[in-house]
Design a protein around this motif. Structure first.
Motif, PDB file in Angstrom:
ATOM      1  N   PRO A 136      47.242  41.396  42.077  1.00  0.00           N
ATOM      2  CA  PRO A 136      46.404  42.549  41.736  1.00  0.00           C
ATOM      3  C   PRO A 136      45.288  42.722  42.755  1.00  0.00           C
ATOM      4  O   PRO A 136      44.932  41.779  43.480  1.00  0.00           O
ATOM      5  CB  PRO A 136      45.830  42.169  40.364  1.00  0.00           C
ATOM      6  N   GLU A 143      48.727  49.669  41.469  1.00  0.00           N
ATOM      7  CA  GLU A 143      48.070  49.801  40.180  1.00  0.00           C
ATOM      8  C   GLU A 143      48.697  50.920  39.368  1.00  0.00           C
ATOM      9  O   GLU A 143      49.026  51.983  39.889  1.00  0.00           O
ATOM     10  CB  GLU A 143      46.576  50.082  40.383  1.00  0.00           C
ATOM     11  N   THR A 153      43.639  55.612  37.195  1.00  0.00           N
ATOM     12  CA  THR A 153      43.814  54.222  36.780  1.00  0.00           C
ATOM     13  C   THR A 153      43.141  54.045  35.418  1.00  0.00           C
ATOM     14  O   THR A 153      42.378  54.907  34.965  1.00  0.00           O
ATOM     15  CB  THR A 153      43.176  53.251  37.785  1.00  0.00           C
TER      16      THR A 153
END
Length: 209
Positions: free
Chosen positions: A86, A147, A186
């Motif tokens: 990530p 993401e 996001t």
């Protein structure tokens, strides 16, 4: 989230073997290699999505944003040995890579003083993710996990999606993103606008424009 296109049965099988080594599971809880037969439902159009070590599959036609898709082949197995992490892990690594071993030791030594609400704390606390091994392997290269993006569908109709203009002005319209209006967000961006919007979030790959 990772999205793979497995055009052949051999590529699908290779991906399942790779995901099994990563300790991923199907939504049903089955091991990846236990359901290799899944490829035959969509054959060359098979898309495999991996998020939080949970695997789902679908047809390529269900992915509205082809930029999310990575074609997976048997040859991809060499590339997949590079850690996929990530953004917050990549940020921590880049900040501390010059004295990496010391910073890892320092983080663990001061464990009780760390921010237990942070994503990086959760990463370091999850033995299944092999956090220390992953950080060390990143010295030989790594990829940042794409993401997950969402639409905010406030009204159940074609023009019920949140659109945010560059100046911050909000309106409802279709889900098409362009140079003027942003429609894909996001999780953090949605909650920054209004945390109540999160309940209306829809993954972009589940919406056909």
């Amino acid at each position: 989230m990772r999205v793979y296109h497995t055009e052949t049965k051999e590529a699908f099988n290779a991906l399942m073997e790779e995901l099994e080594r990563e300790d991923c599971k199907w939504q049903s809880g089955d091991e990846p290699t236990a359901l290799k037969i899944n490829w035959f439902k969509y054959c060359s159009d098979t898309i495999v999505r991996v998020k939080n070590r949970v695997i789902v599959y679908n047809s390529k036609s269900h992915i509205s944003d082809e930029g999310l898709i990575e074609k997976y082949t048997k040859e991809s197995k060499t590339k997949s040995k590079i850690p996929v992490v990530p953004q917050f892990v990549a940020d921590w690594y880049e900040k501390h890579k010059s004295i990496l071993e010391y910073k890892i030791w320092e983080y663990i030594y001061d464990w009780d003083d760390q921010d237990c609400e942070s994503d990086f704390y959760d990463f370091m606390d999850d033995d299944n993710l092999k956090p220390i091994e992953t950080l060390i392997k990143m010295r030989n290269g790594y990829e940042v996990e794409k993401e997950q993006l969402y639409y905010v569908k406030l009204i159940d109709q074609a023009t019920g999606y949140l659109n945010v203009r560059r100046d911050g002005c909000k309106s409802l319209n279709n889900s098409v993103q362009n140079d003027i209006f942003k429609t894909k967000f996001t999780e953090a961006e949605i909650k920054a606008i209004d945390e109540r919007y999160w309940q209306f979030a829809v993954p972009v790959e589940e919406v056909t424009e």
